[in-house]
Scaffold this motif. Structure first.
Motif, mmCIF file in Angstrom:
data_model
loop_
_atom_site.group_PDB
_atom_site.id
_atom_site.type_symbol
_atom_site.label_atom_id
_atom_site.label_comp_id
_atom_site.label_asym_id
_atom_site.label_seq_id
_atom_site.Cartn_x
_atom_site.Cartn_y
_atom_site.Cartn_z
ATOM 1 N N ARG A 1 -5.854 3.124 1.788
ATOM 2 C CA ARG A 1 -4.845 2.263 2.412
ATOM 3 C C ARG A 1 -5.510 0.935 2.768
ATOM 4 O O ARG A 1 -6.579 0.921 3.377
ATOM 5 C CB ARG A 1 -4.322 2.944 3.672
ATOM 6 C CG ARG A 1 -3.192 2.190 4.333
ATOM 7 C CD ARG A 1 -2.693 2.908 5.560
ATOM 8 N NE ARG A 1 -3.708 2.805 6.603
ATOM 9 C CZ ARG A 1 -3.962 3.754 7.484
ATOM 10 N NH1 ARG A 1 -3.319 4.884 7.462
ATOM 11 N NH2 ARG A 1 -4.885 3.577 8.410
ATOM 12 N N ILE A 2 -4.884 -0.172 2.391
ATOM 13 C CA ILE A 2 -5.441 -1.486 2.730
ATOM 14 C C ILE A 2 -5.504 -1.616 4.244
ATOM 15 O O ILE A 2 -4.526 -1.377 4.945
ATOM 16 C CB ILE A 2 -4.598 -2.620 2.116
ATOM 17 C CG1 ILE A 2 -4.755 -2.620 0.592
ATOM 18 C CG2 ILE A 2 -5.014 -3.977 2.697
ATOM 19 C CD1 ILE A 2 -3.861 -3.608 -0.120
ATOM 20 N N GLN A 3 -6.677 -2.008 4.723
ATOM 21 C CA GLN A 3 -6.867 -2.186 6.161
ATOM 22 C C GLN A 3 -7.001 -3.652 6.539
ATOM 23 O O GLN A 3 -6.502 -4.074 7.567
ATOM 24 C CB GLN A 3 -8.109 -1.418 6.614
ATOM 25 C CG GLN A 3 -8.273 -1.360 8.101
ATOM 26 C CD GLN A 3 -7.135 -0.632 8.787
ATOM 27 O OE1 GLN A 3 -6.588 0.331 8.272
ATOM 28 N NE2 GLN A 3 -6.752 -1.104 9.950
ATOM 29 N N ALA A 4 -7.702 -4.441 5.724
ATOM 30 C CA ALA A 4 -7.898 -5.856 6.049
ATOM 31 C C ALA A 4 -8.114 -6.650 4.772
ATOM 32 O O ALA A 4 -8.648 -6.137 3.795
ATOM 33 C CB ALA A 4 -9.106 -6.035 6.972
ATOM 34 N N VAL A 5 -7.684 -7.911 4.812
ATOM 35 C CA VAL A 5 -7.880 -8.843 3.704
ATOM 36 C C VAL A 5 -8.306 -10.179 4.289
ATOM 37 O O VAL A 5 -7.734 -10.639 5.270
ATOM 38 C CB VAL A 5 -6.584 -9.056 2.880
ATOM 39 C CG1 VAL A 5 -6.821 -10.009 1.723
ATOM 40 C CG2 VAL A 5 -6.011 -7.742 2.400
ATOM 41 N N ARG A 6 -9.330 -10.785 3.697
ATOM 42 C CA ARG A 6 -9.738 -12.140 4.059
ATOM 43 C C ARG A 6 -9.723 -12.978 2.793
ATOM 44 O O ARG A 6 -10.281 -12.572 1.770
ATOM 45 C CB ARG A 6 -11.149 -12.166 4.654
ATOM 46 C CG ARG A 6 -11.272 -11.516 5.990
ATOM 47 C CD ARG A 6 -10.667 -12.359 7.106
ATOM 48 N NE ARG A 6 -11.003 -11.813 8.388
ATOM 49 C CZ ARG A 6 -10.168 -11.111 9.151
ATOM 50 N NH1 ARG A 6 -8.944 -10.889 8.752
ATOM 51 N NH2 ARG A 6 -10.559 -10.655 10.309
ATOM 52 N N TYR A 7 -9.080 -14.119 2.873
ATOM 53 C CA TYR A 7 -9.011 -15.050 1.748
ATOM 54 C C TYR A 7 -10.003 -16.170 2.023
ATOM 55 O O TYR A 7 -9.825 -16.933 2.971
ATOM 56 C CB TYR A 7 -7.604 -15.627 1.618
ATOM 57 C CG TYR A 7 -6.564 -14.563 1.364
ATOM 58 C CD1 TYR A 7 -6.257 -14.179 0.072
ATOM 59 C CD2 TYR A 7 -5.902 -13.943 2.420
ATOM 60 C CE1 TYR A 7 -5.311 -13.207 -0.168
ATOM 61 C CE2 TYR A 7 -4.948 -12.969 2.190
ATOM 62 C CZ TYR A 7 -4.656 -12.609 0.893
ATOM 63 O OH TYR A 7 -3.731 -11.642 0.657
ATOM 64 N N LEU A 8 -11.042 -16.247 1.217
ATOM 65 C CA LEU A 8 -12.083 -17.245 1.421
ATOM 66 C C LEU A 8 -12.488 -17.822 0.080
ATOM 67 O O LEU A 8 -12.815 -17.079 -0.846
ATOM 68 C CB LEU A 8 -13.285 -16.612 2.120
ATOM 69 C CG LEU A 8 -12.927 -16.021 3.490
ATOM 70 C CD1 LEU A 8 -13.806 -14.856 3.817
ATOM 71 C CD2 LEU A 8 -13.024 -17.090 4.546
ATOM 72 N N GLU A 9 -12.433 -19.137 0.013
ATOM 73 C CA GLU A 9 -12.746 -19.839 -1.222
ATOM 74 C C GLU A 9 -11.803 -19.336 -2.311
ATOM 75 O O GLU A 9 -10.618 -19.285 -2.090
ATOM 76 C CB GLU A 9 -14.231 -19.700 -1.558
ATOM 77 C CG GLU A 9 -15.130 -20.292 -0.482
ATOM 78 C CD GLU A 9 -16.551 -19.784 -0.535
ATOM 79 O OE1 GLU A 9 -16.878 -18.980 -1.414
ATOM 80 O OE2 GLU A 9 -17.329 -20.199 0.337
ATOM 81 N N ASN A 10 -12.316 -18.957 -3.474
ATOM 82 C CA ASN A 10 -11.460 -18.490 -4.568
ATOM 83 C C ASN A 10 -11.336 -16.978 -4.629
ATOM 84 O O ASN A 10 -10.965 -16.429 -5.666
ATOM 85 C CB ASN A 10 -11.993 -18.998 -5.918
ATOM 86 C CG ASN A 10 -11.761 -20.476 -6.090
ATOM 87 O OD1 ASN A 10 -10.799 -21.029 -5.578
ATOM 88 N ND2 ASN A 10 -12.654 -21.130 -6.803
ATOM 89 N N SER B 1 0.835 -1.183 0.000
ATOM 90 C CA SER B 1 0.000 0.000 0.000
ATOM 91 C C SER B 1 0.877 1.242 0.000
ATOM 92 O O SER B 1 1.814 1.343 0.778
ATOM 93 C CB SER B 1 -0.893 -0.021 1.238
ATOM 94 O OG SER B 1 -1.804 1.026 1.216
ATOM 95 N N THR B 2 0.600 2.164 -0.897
ATOM 96 C CA THR B 2 1.257 3.465 -0.911
ATOM 97 C C THR B 2 0.153 4.507 -0.864
ATOM 98 O O THR B 2 -1.018 4.174 -1.053
ATOM 99 C CB THR B 2 2.098 3.655 -2.187
ATOM 100 O OG1 THR B 2 1.219 3.705 -3.307
ATOM 101 C CG2 THR B 2 3.116 2.537 -2.367
ATOM 102 N N PRO B 3 0.488 5.770 -0.641
ATOM 103 C CA PRO B 3 -0.573 6.772 -0.580
ATOM 104 C C PRO B 3 -1.423 6.864 -1.848
ATOM 105 O O PRO B 3 -2.528 7.348 -1.822
ATOM 106 C CB PRO B 3 0.190 8.077 -0.346
ATOM 107 C CG PRO B 3 1.465 7.660 0.287
ATOM 108 C CD PRO B 3 1.779 6.310 -0.299
ATOM 109 N N SER B 4 -0.924 6.373 -2.996
ATOM 110 C CA SER B 4 -1.694 6.547 -4.213
ATOM 111 C C SER B 4 -2.278 5.262 -4.797
ATOM 112 O O SER B 4 -3.213 5.320 -5.570
ATOM 113 C CB SER B 4 -0.836 7.230 -5.278
ATOM 114 O OG SER B 4 0.277 6.431 -5.586
ATOM 115 N N SER B 5 -1.753 4.083 -4.457
ATOM 116 C CA SER B 5 -2.308 2.851 -5.024
ATOM 117 C C SER B 5 -1.991 1.655 -4.134
ATOM 118 O O SER B 5 -1.190 1.750 -3.213
ATOM 119 C CB SER B 5 -1.775 2.614 -6.433
ATOM 120 O OG SER B 5 -0.407 2.271 -6.393
ATOM 121 N N ASN B 6 -2.626 0.516 -4.455
ATOM 122 C CA ASN B 6 -2.441 -0.708 -3.681
ATOM 123 C C ASN B 6 -2.162 -1.878 -4.606
ATOM 124 O O ASN B 6 -2.502 -1.838 -5.787
ATOM 125 C CB ASN B 6 -3.719 -1.017 -2.891
ATOM 126 C CG ASN B 6 -3.996 0.021 -1.840
ATOM 127 O OD1 ASN B 6 -3.306 0.103 -0.854
ATOM 128 N ND2 ASN B 6 -5.001 0.838 -2.062
#
Length: 159
Positions: A35-44, A3-8
């Motif tokens: 800014r990315i705060q959370a990611v959940r990986y579920l299924e595909n 994550s940067t101030p302009s893109s992820n």
């Protein structure tokens, strides 16, 4: 994730050799000025929430790990902190904005089901069936009935 101030960016890694990892896929340039705060990986899928003023939830298809695809997005008002998927529903905790339920039957076109007002600072969420378990900082654990909106608070002093 990156994550940067302009893109992820979201990176997909695979084992490399006996103790290494290599990047095998990636999605770049989403959630501009967020800014990315959370990611959940579920299924595909990976479900990503970002943090700023109006925060999107992104659905990234990981079926082909070498070519992940950003398929859907939905803007959520407030500062999103947590994301969880249970069945066809995605739950998003907005820091001081309540709990948002998102219909993710079609990840390419997620749609907001409803907002449940929950007082306090909501940090993270786990949803199972018609119940959400919300980490609410100094206010402890909040258990929310997703049908009625009724909220019970649990702390170490109030088990």
């Amino acid at each position: 994730t990156s994550s940067t101030p302009s893109s992820n960016s979201l990176y997909v890694f695979a084992p490399s050799g006996s103790d290494g990892l290599e990047i095998v896929g990636r999605v770049d340039d989403f959630g501009r000025n967020e800014r990315i705060q959370a990611v959940r990986y579920l299924e595909n899928y990976a479900y990503v929430v970002t943090f700023e003023r109006t925060d999107p939830v992104f659905a990234i298809n990981l079926e082909n790990l070498k070519n992940p695809v950003l398929e859907g997005r939905l803007r959520i008002p407030g500062h999103s902190y947590g994301v969880w998927k249970d069945g066809d529903r995605v739950c998003v905790s907005a820091f001081e904005g309540g709990l948002y339920l998102v219909d993710a039957k079609n990840p390419k076109k997620p749609r907001r089901e409803k907002r449940i007002p929950v007082e306090g600072q909501l940090w993270d969420v786990v949803c199972e069936g018609d119940v959400a378990y919300v980490a609410a900082g100094t206010e402890g654990l909040k258990v929310v009935n997703l049908q009625t909106g009724e909220t019970k608070r649990f702390t170490l002093e109030n088990p």
